[in-house]
Design a protein around this motif. Structure first.
Motif, PDB file in Angstrom:
ATOM      1  N   ASP A   5       0.916  -1.004  -0.139  1.00  0.00           N
ATOM      2  CA  ASP A   5       0.062   0.013  -0.086  1.00  0.00           C
ATOM      3  C   ASP A   5       0.851   1.473   0.043  1.00  0.00           C
ATOM      4  OD1 ASP A   5      -2.081  -1.680   0.116  1.00  0.00           O
ATOM      5  OD2 ASP A   5      -2.581  -1.342   2.314  1.00  0.00           O
ATOM      6  N   ARG A   6       1.934   1.201   0.657  1.00  0.00           N
ATOM      7  CA  ARG A   6       2.813   2.463   0.653  1.00  0.00           C
ATOM      8  C   ARG A   6       3.495   2.557  -0.549  1.00  0.00           C
ATOM      9  NH1 ARG A   6       7.956   2.550   4.884  1.00  0.00           N
ATOM     10  NH2 ARG A   6       8.757   1.144   3.340  1.00  0.00           N
ATOM     11  N   ARG A   7       4.109   1.619  -1.003  1.00  0.00           N
ATOM     12  CA  ARG A   7       4.555   1.758  -2.543  1.00  0.00           C
ATOM     13  C   ARG A   7       3.662   2.348  -3.417  1.00  0.00           C
ATOM     14  NH1 ARG A   7       7.512  -3.296  -1.197  1.00  0.00           N
ATOM     15  NH2 ARG A   7       5.496  -4.149  -2.078  1.00  0.00           N
ATOM     16  N   GLU A   8       2.224   1.930  -3.411  1.00  0.00           N
ATOM     17  CA  GLU A   8       1.356   2.372  -4.247  1.00  0.00           C
ATOM     18  C   GLU A   8       1.160   3.936  -4.082  1.00  0.00           C
ATOM     19  OE1 GLU A   8      -0.124   0.937  -6.909  1.00  0.00           O
ATOM     20  OE2 GLU A   8       1.523  -0.690  -6.665  1.00  0.00           O
ATOM     21  N   LEU A   9       1.191   4.115  -2.775  1.00  0.00           N
ATOM     22  CA  LEU A   9       1.018   5.673  -2.537  1.00  0.00           C
ATOM     23  C   LEU A   9       2.190   6.505  -2.841  1.00  0.00           C
ATOM     24  CD1 LEU A   9      -0.700   7.803  -1.004  1.00  0.00           C
ATOM     25  CD2 LEU A   9       0.384   7.333   0.931  1.00  0.00           C
ATOM     26  N   GLU A  10       3.214   5.928  -2.676  1.00  0.00           N
ATOM     27  CA  GLU A  10       4.378   6.660  -3.210  1.00  0.00           C
ATOM     28  C   GLU A  10       4.478   6.798  -4.582  1.00  0.00           C
ATOM     29  OE1 GLU A  10       7.734   4.525  -1.831  1.00  0.00           O
ATOM     30  OE2 GLU A  10       7.721   5.140   0.306  1.00  0.00           O
ATOM     31  N   LYS A  11       3.986   6.052  -5.405  1.00  0.00           N
ATOM     32  CA  LYS A  11       4.025   5.995  -6.980  1.00  0.00           C
ATOM     33  C   LYS A  11       3.057   7.253  -7.340  1.00  0.00           C
ATOM     34  CE  LYS A  11       5.066   1.395  -8.188  1.00  0.00           C
ATOM     35  NZ  LYS A  11       4.512   0.061  -8.767  1.00  0.00           N
ATOM     36  N   LYS A  12       1.926   7.208  -6.468  1.00  0.00           N
ATOM     37  CA  LYS A  12       0.829   8.209  -6.841  1.00  0.00           C
ATOM     38  C   LYS A  12       1.398   9.448  -6.362  1.00  0.00           C
ATOM     39  CE  LYS A  12      -3.821   9.541  -5.313  1.00  0.00           C
ATOM     40  NZ  LYS A  12      -3.613  10.894  -4.654  1.00  0.00           N
ATOM     41  N   ASP A  14       4.354  10.371  -6.341  1.00  0.00           N
ATOM     42  CA  ASP A  14       5.649  10.860  -7.143  1.00  0.00           C
ATOM     43  C   ASP A  14       5.075  11.306  -8.486  1.00  0.00           C
ATOM     44  OD1 ASP A  14       8.317  10.858  -7.797  1.00  0.00           O
ATOM     45  OD2 ASP A  14       8.049   8.912  -9.166  1.00  0.00           O
ATOM     46  N   ALA A  15       3.886  10.913  -8.976  1.00  0.00           N
ATOM     47  CA  ALA A  15       3.388  11.171  -9.927  1.00  0.00           C
ATOM     48  C   ALA A  15       2.810  12.458  -9.850  1.00  0.00           C
ATOM     49  CB  ALA A  15       2.167  10.070 -10.635  1.00  0.00           C
ATOM     50  N   GLU A  16       2.473  12.872  -8.745  1.00  0.00           N
ATOM     51  CA  GLU A  16       1.924  14.282  -8.397  1.00  0.00           C
ATOM     52  C   GLU A  16       2.951  15.266  -8.239  1.00  0.00           C
ATOM     53  OE1 GLU A  16      -0.590  13.544  -4.919  1.00  0.00           O
ATOM     54  OE2 GLU A  16      -1.879  12.624  -6.196  1.00  0.00           O
ATOM     55  N   GLY A  17       4.187  14.844  -8.234  1.00  0.00           N
ATOM     56  CA  GLY A  17       5.321  15.489  -7.882  1.00  0.00           C
ATOM     57  C   GLY A  17       5.411  16.236  -6.576  1.00  0.00           C
ATOM     58  N   ARG A  18       4.894  15.228  -5.535  1.00  0.00           N
ATOM     59  CA  ARG A  18       5.157  15.601  -4.084  1.00  0.00           C
ATOM     60  C   ARG A  18       6.391  14.949  -3.375  1.00  0.00           C
ATOM     61  NH1 ARG A  18       0.215  15.284   0.136  1.00  0.00           N
ATOM     62  NH2 ARG A  18       1.329  16.660   1.806  1.00  0.00           N
ATOM     63  N   LEU A  19       6.711  13.881  -3.735  1.00  0.00           N
ATOM     64  CA  LEU A  19       7.776  13.207  -3.203  1.00  0.00           C
ATOM     65  C   LEU A  19       9.014  13.302  -3.861  1.00  0.00           C
ATOM     66  CD1 LEU A  19       8.094  11.282  -1.040  1.00  0.00           C
ATOM     67  CD2 LEU A  19       8.017   9.239  -2.546  1.00  0.00           C
TER      68      LEU A  19
END
Length: 199
Positions: A5-12, A14-19
């Motif tokens: 779940d955390r990896r999926e959130l990180e991908k999201k 990252d795509a949003e440019g927040r991480l």
């Protein structure tokens, strides 16, 4: 399940440019600092602003708590590669402290001094951004000792190691003086978006 779940959130994110690049999201709030946690004595605690200022200033704990405060919500990025989102801080805006001291035009850097001889340096222009705080509340409660209360620097746009804990002095000067981590090879600016971890 949690890691997936955390990896999926990180991908999201990252795509949003927040991480920032090279960072991993944490839901915890790791505590990293140099040396033991000093004991807080409100009767002897002071914050001093000196150097290239019109008038050297010093505040006791009661005096400091009377200064106007503001609240910010920001992401924290650690040079050790974790990020925590949406932390809520309240404290005194750094720019207000600088104004009260009357920072001179030739001042270009701020050297933050903490307990045990720890220092870190930051350009004055970075420190004067609206969301830089001398914070003493975290998530609506007094900054706890595990987060090195009673007050710490919060500079959201650089790695967390530049946000000095156990803060006691702010020196304004014309030239940069590398601090504790900087002389040990860490980057002077510490921009997480450029991965400025080491020099």
């Amino acid at each position: 399940m949690f890691n997936r779940d955390r990896r999926e959130l990180e991908k999201k994110l990252d795509a949003e440019g927040r991480l920032p690049p090279g960072q991993s999201l944490t839901l915890k709030f790791p505590v990293l600092h140099y040396g033991p946690v000093p004991k807080f004595d409100p009767a002897t605690w002071t914050l001093r602003a000196f150097g290239l200022v019109a008038e050297e200033k010093s505040w006791s704990w009661p005096e400091f708590q009377k200064l106007p405060t503001t609240k910010i919500t920001c992401d924290i990025h650690c040079v050790t590669r974790w990020s925590k989102f949406d932390t809520v801080w309240e404290g005194v805006p750094f720019r207000n402290v600088a104004k009260l001291a009357g920072v001179k035009p030739e001042a270009k850097f701020v050297i933050a001094h903490s307990e045990y001889g720890f220092t870190t340096s930051l350009p004055l222009e970075v420190m004067l951004e609206d969301d830089v705080l001398l914070a003493y509340e975290l998530d609506g409660a007094p900054l706890p000792s595990e987060h090195v209360g009673p007050m710490r620097l919060v500079v959201p746009h650089v790695y967390g190691c530049k946000s000095a804990k156990f803060l006691s002095k702010l020196k304004f000067q014309e030239r940069d003086t590398p601090g504790f981590w900087e002389v040990r090879g860490y980057h002077d600016r510490g921009d997480p978006w450029s991965e400025e971890r080491l020099r």
